[in-house]
Motif scaffolding. Structure first.
Motif, PDB file in Angstrom:
ATOM      1  N   ILE A  28       0.972  -1.077  -0.029  1.00 32.95           N
ATOM      2  CA  ILE A  28      -0.005  -0.008   0.097  1.00 32.95           C
ATOM      3  C   ILE A  28       1.178   1.329   0.015  1.00 32.95           C
ATOM      4  N   GLU A 137      -1.541  -0.056 -11.353  1.00 30.91           N
ATOM      5  CA  GLU A 137      -2.541   0.518 -10.615  1.00 30.91           C
ATOM      6  C   GLU A 137      -4.080   0.107 -10.901  1.00 30.91           C
ATOM      7  N   THR A 160      -8.576  -2.147  -9.786  1.00 32.19           N
ATOM      8  CA  THR A 160      -8.134  -2.119  -8.756  1.00 32.19           C
ATOM      9  C   THR A 160      -6.471  -2.533  -8.774  1.00 32.19           C
ATOM     10  N   GLU A 371      -6.572   6.048  -7.391  1.00 33.30           N
ATOM     11  CA  GLU A 371      -6.007   6.279  -6.101  1.00 33.30           C
ATOM     12  C   GLU A 371      -6.094   8.034  -5.700  1.00 33.30           C
ATOM     13  N   GLU A 411      -9.043  -5.838  -2.550  1.00 31.41           N
ATOM     14  CA  GLU A 411      -8.073  -4.680  -3.149  1.00 31.41           C
ATOM     15  C   GLU A 411      -8.562  -3.281  -2.735  1.00 31.41           C
ATOM     16  N   ARG A 415      -6.345  -0.628  -0.352  1.00 30.53           N
ATOM     17  CA  ARG A 415      -5.674   0.505  -0.996  1.00 30.53           C
ATOM     18  C   ARG A 415      -6.042   1.936  -0.116  1.00 30.53           C
TER      19      ARG A 415
END
Ligand code: GCB
Length: 614
Positions: A28, A137, A160, A371, A411, A415
């Motif tokens: 992570i 990613e 994910t 993200e 996942e 994250r």
């Protein structure tokens, strides 16, 4: 369905996930690690018949004994070319990574199938002892990954991240990474064949090599205890050899915290300590602390906000205070550049528009977004609903389908579990009720709670007539008993009558829980004007918003809503020439960034709501 059959299905869903899509545990916080980017131009070969994967009897070249054979032939030097003489990466065109293929080449606009990708690179480790991980990613939908002629793994699910350790395979010179990316829609997939969004294919997000020490901090959760806002709870997980009884340190200088903890036999250290002077994160005060975690070999920093999110009766409590969620739904698309959004700039564009509406909440529909979105939402003070693509009809009785959904859920939680902005995990969208479906969703909810006890569970459900009376709407869904927040989509005035119908409907919700309306909306083409009863005009959409806001404001349990949707988005279901042309037009903002009239109706409502609070 008879009881015995549904009982068997339920038991099946409880079985250990023996056949789960195999891959390694996630690293992570990759944004704060030492990385080497593999983004940029990649070579590609379009392979609709998958010749690079199957022979003419449709038997895969990859075998247990010789994994990677297919990819080996793809990369064979001219003198070695045997079966697959037609392939030549060196002479092939290039494509940008990250990026979907549909918006990069017109010939690939509607393409669904396999494309082979290749990247050549040199790599020098900064220290010979170090380990290296290859991190994606996201790749939509199925990725088969080969490094230097050896297959290193497969990943299923388009939204994910996943990683593989490549320490022993990596060379200083002439590495070649090959991916088979297949975005064919499949009935038993998650999502299934039928959706209302574009099936963008490719390596849609960044690719990185991450270098770590032999023993390193792979994962951690550091969050407030939702039942005690002075207690910080969590864990730190080391990876490597001899990780038992190792000292790890957590420091948060601004809180005067400098705690040393010791790992157990599995390299896991539990975090639990009290701090009495926390500056709580909220949309009005998006305060993030800088934390440093260190072990004898590794050190990593993160920016984490502390807040609690709970429910009490019909209220959603942020840091113990009732909060109203002024939201909007968002698809992961940058309409102006075209294609999937994937960068910080894209996230800024979308979340700045949400802020202009005076939102304090966004629903990231219908799959995990990149993200940057949650990280930027942390900084901008926007609460977030994250969702997995368990959308409409799914093969509820297929164990593989369940494993796939659970893996995608795992996942995304893995994250984003340290992001203060993320307050809700959504299990599904508009799924028709049945016993297998409810068992499927209930198991997902159990998994989510186990992985992350500090956030709320929801799902965008459907509403029903109350005791057969269409003028009274209710939520008659057994999954409503499982969720923390009741959410449902409704399209009164668009798919169901005209906007005036909003005046005829009331709501009778029997569960004592907070309610969110997760969708409502109407299609409108920017610049198309007429009277308020002419479909597709901005005036119709404006009228629908006015009537809907009056209607839903009468629901006493309503604690917020997320209209459908911030921006027009591409959808192959939307054909109407001159109006839709392949776009779902329910955006408050057009595909060129122009604000429609309804944008200002919603903004006015939210401005008033925000002012009332003070
Ligand atoms: C829905 C779906 C959403 C669609 C929307 C629409 O209920 O959840 O994915 O795009 O309706 O525009 O019909």
């Amino acid at each position: 369905m008879n009881k015995i059959k549904s009982g068997i299905i339920f038991l099946m869903l409880l079985l250990p996930l023996s056949r789960i899509i195999s891959q390694e545990s996630l690293l992570i916080n990759v944004y704060n690690r030492s990385v080497y980017s593999l983004d940029g131009e990649w070579k590609f070969i379009v392979d609709p018949y998958e010749n690079g994967y199957y022979n003419y009897r449709l038997e895969a070249f990859d075998t247990k004994e010789n994994p990677g054979k297919g990819a080996y032939f793809l990369n064979a030097k001219p003198e070695n070319k045997s079966e697959l003489v037609e392939y030549d990466f060196d002479k092939s065109e290039t494509i940008k990574v990250p990026g979907d293929w549909n918006s990069q080449y017109e010939k690939l606009f509607y393409y669904e199938g396999t494309i082979w990708y290749k990247k050549s690179f040199d790599y020098n480790k900064s220290n010979n002892e170090n380990r290296v991980f290859l991190y994606f990613e996201a790749v939509n939908y199925k990725a088969e990954v080969y490094l230097n002629g050896k297959k290193i793994g497969t990943h299923i699910g388009g939204f994910t991240p996943f990683n593989f350790e490549v320490t022993s395979l990596l060379k200083e010179k002439d590495n070649f990474l090959i991916l088979k990316v297949d975005n064919k829609r499949i009935k038993d997939g998650v999502p299934t064949v039928n959706t209302d969004w574009w099936n963008y294919g490719g390596i849609t997000r960044s690719v990185k090599l991450i270098e770590t020490s032999q023993n390193f901090i792979r994962d951690y959760r550091i969050q407030l205890n939702s039942k005690n806002n002075k207690e910080i709870l969590g864990y730190i997980q080391l990876d490597g050899q001899n990780i038992n009884e190792k000292k790890v340190k957590l420091s948060i200088p601004e809180l005067g915290i400098e705690n040393e903890i010791v790992t157990d036999n599995n390299g896991l250290a539990q975090i639990k300590f009290i701090s009495k002077k926390i500056n709580y994160w909220s949309p009005g005060n998006p305060y993030l602390y800088t934390l440093t975690l260190s072990s004898d070999k590794d050190k990593i920093t993160d920016q984490i906000g502390f807040r609690t999110i709970t429910t009490q009766g019909q209220n959603i409590l942020l840091n113990g205070e009732s909060v109203y969620l002024r939201g909007i739904c968002i698809h992961e698309e940058n309409p102006i550049r075209g294609g999937r959004a994937n960068s910080l700039e894209d996230a800024k564009l979308l979340l700045t528009w949400a802020k202009e509406l005076n939102c304090n909440f966004v629903r990231l529909a219908h799959y995990p977004h990149n993200e940057h979105m949650a990280r930027l939402a942390d900084k901008m003070g926007i609460m977030v609903w994250e969702e997995i693509p368990v959308y409409w009809t799914i093969s509820w009785e297929n164990q593989e389908t369940y494993n796939n959904a659970e893996n995608q859920l795992t996942e995304v939680i893995s994250r984003d579990k340290n992001r203060a902005s993320v307050i809700i995990w959504s299990m599904a969208n508009e799924t028709p009720t049945s016993e297998p479906r409810t068992a499927f969703l209930t198991n997902l909810a159990k998994k989510a709670r186990k992985l992350d006890p500090s956030r709320l569970i929801s799902a965008a459900l459907e509403q029903n007539n109350f005791e057969g009376n269409p003028a009274i709407q209710t939520l008659d869904d057994p999954f409503a008993e499982v969720v923390d927040v009741l959410s449902f989509n409704q399209y009164i005035g668009w798919y169901n009558g005209l906007p005036a119908k909003c005046g005829e409907i009331t709501w009778k919700i029997t569960q004592d829980k907070p309610v969110l309306i997760s969708e409502f909306g109407a299609g409108a083409k920017y610049g198309f004007h007429g009277d308020s009863l002419t479909r597709w005009t901005e005036e119709y959409q404006e009228y629908l918003y006015t009537e809907t806001l009056k209607m839903i404001n009468n629901i006493s349990q309503l604690r917020g809503f997320t209209p459908w949707i911030l921006v027009d988005f591409r959808s192959p279901r939307r054909h109407l020439p001159g109006i839709q042309d392949g776009w779902n037009r329910k955006g408050l903002i057009s595909d060129k960034g122009e604000k429609k009239k309804a944008f200002f109706i919603l903004k006015e409502f939210y401005d008033k709501k925000a002012a009332q609070k003070k």
